[in-house]
Design a protein around this motif. Structure first.
Motif, PDB file in Angstrom:
ATOM      1  N   ASN A 191       0.786  -1.233   0.000  1.00 58.06           N
ATOM      2  CA  ASN A 191       0.000   0.000   0.000  1.00 58.06           C
ATOM      3  C   ASN A 191       0.824   1.293   0.000  1.00 58.06           C
ATOM      4  OD1 ASN A 191      -2.855  -1.073   0.373  1.00 58.06           O
ATOM      5  ND2 ASN A 191      -1.799  -2.059   2.085  1.00 58.06           N
ATOM      6  N   LEU A 192       2.093   1.248   0.393  1.00 56.79           N
ATOM      7  CA  LEU A 192       2.863   2.483   0.531  1.00 56.79           C
ATOM      8  C   LEU A 192       4.077   2.587  -0.392  1.00 56.79           C
ATOM      9  CD1 LEU A 192       2.892   2.930   4.441  1.00 56.79           C
ATOM     10  CD2 LEU A 192       1.329   3.954   2.765  1.00 56.79           C
ATOM     11  N   LEU A 193       4.628   1.471  -0.854  1.00 60.75           N
ATOM     12  CA  LEU A 193       5.891   1.514  -1.590  1.00 60.75           C
ATOM     13  C   LEU A 193       5.674   1.573  -3.103  1.00 60.75           C
ATOM     14  CD1 LEU A 193       8.122  -0.983   0.413  1.00 60.75           C
ATOM     15  CD2 LEU A 193       7.462   1.370   0.945  1.00 60.75           C
ATOM     16  N   ARG A 194       6.577   2.307  -3.769  1.00 66.59           N
ATOM     17  CA  ARG A 194       6.567   2.368  -5.233  1.00 66.59           C
ATOM     18  C   ARG A 194       7.426   1.224  -5.764  1.00 66.59           C
ATOM     19  NH1 ARG A 194       8.068   8.525  -6.477  1.00 66.59           N
ATOM     20  NH2 ARG A 194       7.928   7.741  -8.627  1.00 66.59           N
ATOM     21  N   PRO A 195       7.030   0.562  -6.836  1.00 70.90           N
ATOM     22  CA  PRO A 195       7.639  -0.711  -7.240  1.00 70.90           C
ATOM     23  C   PRO A 195       9.103  -0.663  -7.658  1.00 70.90           C
ATOM     24  CG  PRO A 195       6.098   0.080  -8.906  1.00 70.90           C
ATOM     25  CD  PRO A 195       5.914   0.956  -7.716  1.00 70.90           C
ATOM     26  N   SER A 196       9.654   0.479  -8.004  1.00 70.73           N
ATOM     27  CA  SER A 196      11.020   0.487  -8.532  1.00 70.73           C
ATOM     28  C   SER A 196      12.022   1.174  -7.613  1.00 70.73           C
ATOM     29  CB  SER A 196      11.035   1.188  -9.896  1.00 70.73           C
ATOM     30  OG  SER A 196      10.565   2.529  -9.761  1.00 70.73           O
ATOM     31  N   LEU A 197      11.611   1.522  -6.385  1.00 67.93           N
ATOM     32  CA  LEU A 197      12.489   2.283  -5.515  1.00 67.93           C
ATOM     33  C   LEU A 197      12.953   1.465  -4.315  1.00 67.93           C
ATOM     34  CD1 LEU A 197      10.557   5.681  -5.546  1.00 67.93           C
ATOM     35  CD2 LEU A 197      12.517   4.994  -6.962  1.00 67.93           C
ATOM     36  N   ILE A 198      14.105   1.865  -3.745  1.00 68.35           N
ATOM     37  CA  ILE A 198      14.692   1.182  -2.596  1.00 68.35           C
ATOM     38  C   ILE A 198      14.332   1.960  -1.328  1.00 68.35           C
ATOM     39  CG2 ILE A 198      16.856   0.356  -1.567  1.00 68.35           C
ATOM     40  CD1 ILE A 198      18.094   0.530  -4.397  1.00 68.35           C
ATOM     41  N   TYR A 199      14.109   1.217  -0.200  1.00 71.77           N
ATOM     42  CA  TYR A 199      13.664   1.870   1.032  1.00 71.77           C
ATOM     43  C   TYR A 199      14.491   1.373   2.223  1.00 71.77           C
ATOM     44  CZ  TYR A 199       9.581   3.223  -1.716  1.00 71.77           C
ATOM     45  OH  TYR A 199       8.755   3.739  -2.668  1.00 71.77           O
ATOM     46  N   TRP A 200      15.121   2.343   2.917  1.00 69.37           N
ATOM     47  CA  TRP A 200      15.834   1.993   4.146  1.00 69.37           C
ATOM     48  C   TRP A 200      14.841   1.572   5.243  1.00 69.37           C
ATOM     49  CZ3 TRP A 200      20.590   1.060   3.428  1.00 69.37           C
ATOM     50  CH2 TRP A 200      21.434   1.881   2.690  1.00 69.37           C
ATOM     51  N   ILE A 201      15.279   0.638   6.106  1.00 71.74           N
ATOM     52  CA  ILE A 201      14.499   0.239   7.289  1.00 71.74           C
ATOM     53  C   ILE A 201      15.411   0.286   8.519  1.00 71.74           C
ATOM     54  CG2 ILE A 201      12.919  -1.228   5.975  1.00 71.74           C
ATOM     55  CD1 ILE A 201      14.466  -3.667   6.999  1.00 71.74           C
ATOM     56  N   GLY A 202      14.847   0.172   9.690  1.00 74.33           N
ATOM     57  CA  GLY A 202      15.601   0.324  10.942  1.00 74.33           C
ATOM     58  C   GLY A 202      16.307  -0.939  11.390  1.00 74.33           C
ATOM     59  N   LEU A 203      17.220  -1.451  10.576  1.00 76.59           N
ATOM     60  CA  LEU A 203      17.955  -2.682  10.891  1.00 76.59           C
ATOM     61  C   LEU A 203      19.380  -2.530  10.377  1.00 76.59           C
ATOM     62  CD1 LEU A 203      17.903  -5.698  11.885  1.00 76.59           C
ATOM     63  CD2 LEU A 203      17.174  -6.317   9.576  1.00 76.59           C
ATOM     64  N   SER A 204      20.388  -2.857  11.220  1.00 81.57           N
ATOM     65  CA  SER A 204      21.781  -2.711  10.795  1.00 81.57           C
ATOM     66  C   SER A 204      22.701  -3.566  11.663  1.00 81.57           C
ATOM     67  CB  SER A 204      22.224  -1.241  10.888  1.00 81.57           C
ATOM     68  OG  SER A 204      22.462  -0.876  12.248  1.00 81.57           O
ATOM     69  N   ASP A 205      23.946  -3.720  11.200  1.00 79.93           N
ATOM     70  CA  ASP A 205      25.002  -4.305  12.039  1.00 79.93           C
ATOM     71  C   ASP A 205      26.153  -3.307  12.168  1.00 79.93           C
ATOM     72  OD1 ASP A 205      26.163  -4.505   9.524  1.00 79.93           O
ATOM     73  OD2 ASP A 205      26.901  -6.558   9.810  1.00 79.93           O
ATOM     74  N   ILE A 206      25.783  -2.024  12.250  1.00 80.13           N
ATOM     75  CA  ILE A 206      26.788  -0.957  12.365  1.00 80.13           C
ATOM     76  C   ILE A 206      27.612  -1.106  13.637  1.00 80.13           C
ATOM     77  CG2 ILE A 206      27.055   1.530  12.738  1.00 80.13           C
ATOM     78  CD1 ILE A 206      24.702   1.977  10.862  1.00 80.13           C
ATOM     79  N   ASP A 207      26.977  -1.456  14.764  1.00 79.91           N
ATOM     80  CA  ASP A 207      27.691  -1.533  16.041  1.00 79.91           C
ATOM     81  C   ASP A 207      28.690  -2.678  16.079  1.00 79.91           C
ATOM     82  OD1 ASP A 207      26.259   0.619  16.949  1.00 79.91           O
ATOM     83  OD2 ASP A 207      24.745  -0.583  17.971  1.00 79.91           O
ATOM     84  N   GLN A 208      28.343  -3.816  15.471  1.00 80.15           N
ATOM     85  CA  GLN A 208      29.234  -4.983  15.458  1.00 80.15           C
ATOM     86  C   GLN A 208      28.971  -5.782  14.201  1.00 80.15           C
ATOM     87  OE1 GLN A 208      29.072  -7.428  18.975  1.00 80.15           O
ATOM     88  NE2 GLN A 208      30.315  -9.047  18.083  1.00 80.15           N
ATOM     89  N   GLU A 209      29.970  -5.963  13.403  1.00 85.18           N
ATOM     90  CA  GLU A 209      29.826  -6.658  12.135  1.00 85.18           C
ATOM     91  C   GLU A 209      29.246  -8.061  12.349  1.00 85.18           C
ATOM     92  OE1 GLU A 209      29.595  -7.569   8.302  1.00 85.18           O
ATOM     93  OE2 GLU A 209      30.188  -5.585   9.045  1.00 85.18           O
ATOM     94  N   GLY A 210      28.172  -8.326  11.607  1.00 80.54           N
ATOM     95  CA  GLY A 210      27.562  -9.651  11.654  1.00 80.54           C
ATOM     96  C   GLY A 210      26.499  -9.796  12.726  1.00 80.54           C
ATOM     97  N   VAL A 211      26.392  -8.807  13.639  1.00 80.06           N
ATOM     98  CA  VAL A 211      25.373  -8.849  14.689  1.00 80.06           C
ATOM     99  C   VAL A 211      24.301  -7.825  14.334  1.00 80.06           C
ATOM    100  CG1 VAL A 211      24.876  -8.612  17.141  1.00 80.06           C
ATOM    101  CG2 VAL A 211      27.074  -9.537  16.403  1.00 80.06           C
ATOM    102  N   TRP A 212      23.233  -8.280  13.696  1.00 80.14           N
ATOM    103  CA  TRP A 212      22.186  -7.386  13.205  1.00 80.14           C
ATOM    104  C   TRP A 212      21.143  -7.173  14.298  1.00 80.14           C
ATOM    105  CZ3 TRP A 212      21.849  -5.110   8.319  1.00 80.14           C
ATOM    106  CH2 TRP A 212      22.877  -5.464   7.423  1.00 80.14           C
ATOM    107  N   LYS A 213      20.724  -5.938  14.449  1.00 87.88           N
ATOM    108  CA  LYS A 213      19.654  -5.627  15.394  1.00 87.88           C
ATOM    109  C   LYS A 213      18.868  -4.421  14.893  1.00 87.88           C
ATOM    110  CE  LYS A 213      22.537  -2.811  18.490  1.00 87.88           C
ATOM    111  NZ  LYS A 213      23.044  -2.646  19.884  1.00 87.88           N
ATOM    112  N   TYR A 214      17.628  -4.357  15.343  1.00 87.19           N
ATOM    113  CA  TYR A 214      16.766  -3.244  14.962  1.00 87.19           C
ATOM    114  C   TYR A 214      17.102  -2.009  15.800  1.00 87.19           C
ATOM    115  CZ  TYR A 214      13.814  -6.429  12.243  1.00 87.19           C
ATOM    116  OH  TYR A 214      13.341  -7.320  11.317  1.00 87.19           O
ATOM    117  N   VAL A 215      16.637  -0.854  15.334  1.00 86.59           N
ATOM    118  CA  VAL A 215      16.962   0.400  16.012  1.00 86.59           C
ATOM    119  C   VAL A 215      16.318   0.499  17.395  1.00 86.59           C
ATOM    120  CG1 VAL A 215      17.397   1.730  13.913  1.00 86.59           C
ATOM    121  CG2 VAL A 215      15.045   1.558  14.807  1.00 86.59           C
TER     122      VAL A 215
END
Length: 393
Positions: A314-338
């Protein structure tokens, strides 16, 4: 050794007592000591060979005896004083009377009712007595006795004797004051509180109420039952525990709310709003923008597969990329949400083979259109749109 009249195994319908005792292994040909108990008749008595003694098989008779005390053994002893060893688990057997018990009552269950025996069994002494004018029902120590026909003889757990002592708290006047429950002292003047002494069997969600010589159990608010078993009734007893059309579900210790889509919180009181950015930014700047409008990059909605699918459709356009609140910035390989929740296989939907940290530095997650908007790891410095998530109070 064989005798034509010996019939049965463990429970015997007929035959010489001494021969049956040899068959049961309680004595040999040189003699010995044993106790005999009347038992309930059974439909068939099986014959066996034991200790060189042969017993026959036969069918139900009106008289049965055994050498083992059972929970069902009645108090119709032919002796004035009888010592017995009760097994454990006799609380549920038939009991009639209070203080004086109908002789058809289970000796062991009556002993628990009278407070002279615990649930785990033990030795008790009971005294045969004459017929009583009445046998009254009562509930004591977790055993409920019935009222019944006064035509039967009786038994009690105190020797019948007259004395001048005045027994308090309904204690029985005997050679000494026999106190109800576990009341103490010479004249039963002190009633032991089963509720504080830990000898009651009330449910963890029930209130123990001490009574003279016994106790009662009552389920607390939002629970129902007989006090020894209590079931939760939070949902039926309380309207509108769950807000915004949430569904109330009773649990063993309380209740949970199952929330409608886009609602969360203990009572579904929080509405979750999702906003899609219209300007491309890197991951850090996208998060700063989401925080500026009172939220953060989407985390809760990404963990919920149904909500995530609704956002995509309902919200996303079909050809675009969207960031979400998930990363492993704090420690490589350890993914967690914001919001601090760790990534699991159940709260993400990374595309097959992802995240792969291709080329190094792919520390931020986005929804990628060519992967049907499944999650993928990307370079945090790249520009893309983003999904913001905020709670509406």
């Amino acid at each position: 050794m064989q005798h034509a009249d010996l019939c049965g195994t463990d429970d015997y319908a007929r035959g010489p007592l001494c021969l049956a005792a040899m068959h049961a292994g309680l004595m040999d040909k040189d003699g010995g000591y044993f106790e005999v108990f009347k038992s309930e008749p059974v439909s068939k008595y099986e014959g066996t060979i034991r200790y060189s003694v042969t017993s026959e098989s036969c069918f139900s008779t009106s008289f049965t005896y055994s050498f083992q005390m059972k929970c069902s053994t009645k108090g119709n002893s032919e002796f004035s004083v009888t010592d017995v060893d009760c097994p454990s688990g006799c609380r549920s057997n038939y009991v009639c009377g209070t203080n004086f018990y109908n002789s058809n009552s289970s000796v062991c269950a009556a002993a628990i009712h009278a407070g002279v025996l615990k649930e785990n069994g033990g030795t008790v002494t009971f005294y045969s007595d004459e017929e009583q004018t009445s046998y009254n029902d009562s509930t004591k120590n977790g055993v409920s006795s019935m009222s019944c026909d006064p035509s039967q003889t009786s038994f009690s757990f105190t020797r019948k004797h007259h004395c001048d002592r005045t027994c308090q708290n309904d204690g029985i006047n005997a050679e000494f004051c026999y106190c109800k429950g576990i009341d103490q002292k010479e004249d039963c003047e002190i009633d032991i509180n089963e509720c504080t002494s830990g000898t009651h069997n009330c449910h963890q969600h029930a209130t123990c109420i001490n009574t003279v010589g016994s106790f009662e159990c009552s389920c607390i608010a939002n629970y129902t039952g007989n006090g020894t078993h209590c079931q939760p009734t939070f949902c039926s007893a309380n309207d509108h525990l769950c807000k915004n059309n949430g569904t109330c579900l009773d649990t063993t210790t309380g209740y949970n709310c199952s929330c409608e889509m886009f609602y969360q919180g203990e009572h579904c009181e929080q509405e979750i709003d999702h906003v899609v950015m219209t300007t491309e930014r890197n991951w850090a700047d996208s998060r700063t923008y989401c925080q500026s409008i009172g939220g953060d990059l989407a985390a809760w909605g990404m963990r919920n597969a149904t909500v995530r699918r609704s956002i995509i459709d309902n919200l996303l356009r079909p050809s675009l990329i969207y960031w979400i609140g998930l990363s492993d910035i704090d420690q490589e390989g350890v993914w967690k949400y914001v919001d601090g929740v760790a990534m699991t296989t159940y709260n993400t939907n990374f595309s097959s083979g992802q995240p792969d940290n291709y080329g190094g530095g792919q520390d931020c997650a986005w929804l990628y259109p060519s992967l049907n908007f499944q999650m993928d790891d990307g370079w945090c410095t790249r520009y893309a749109l983003a999904i913001c998530e905020r709670i509406l109070i």
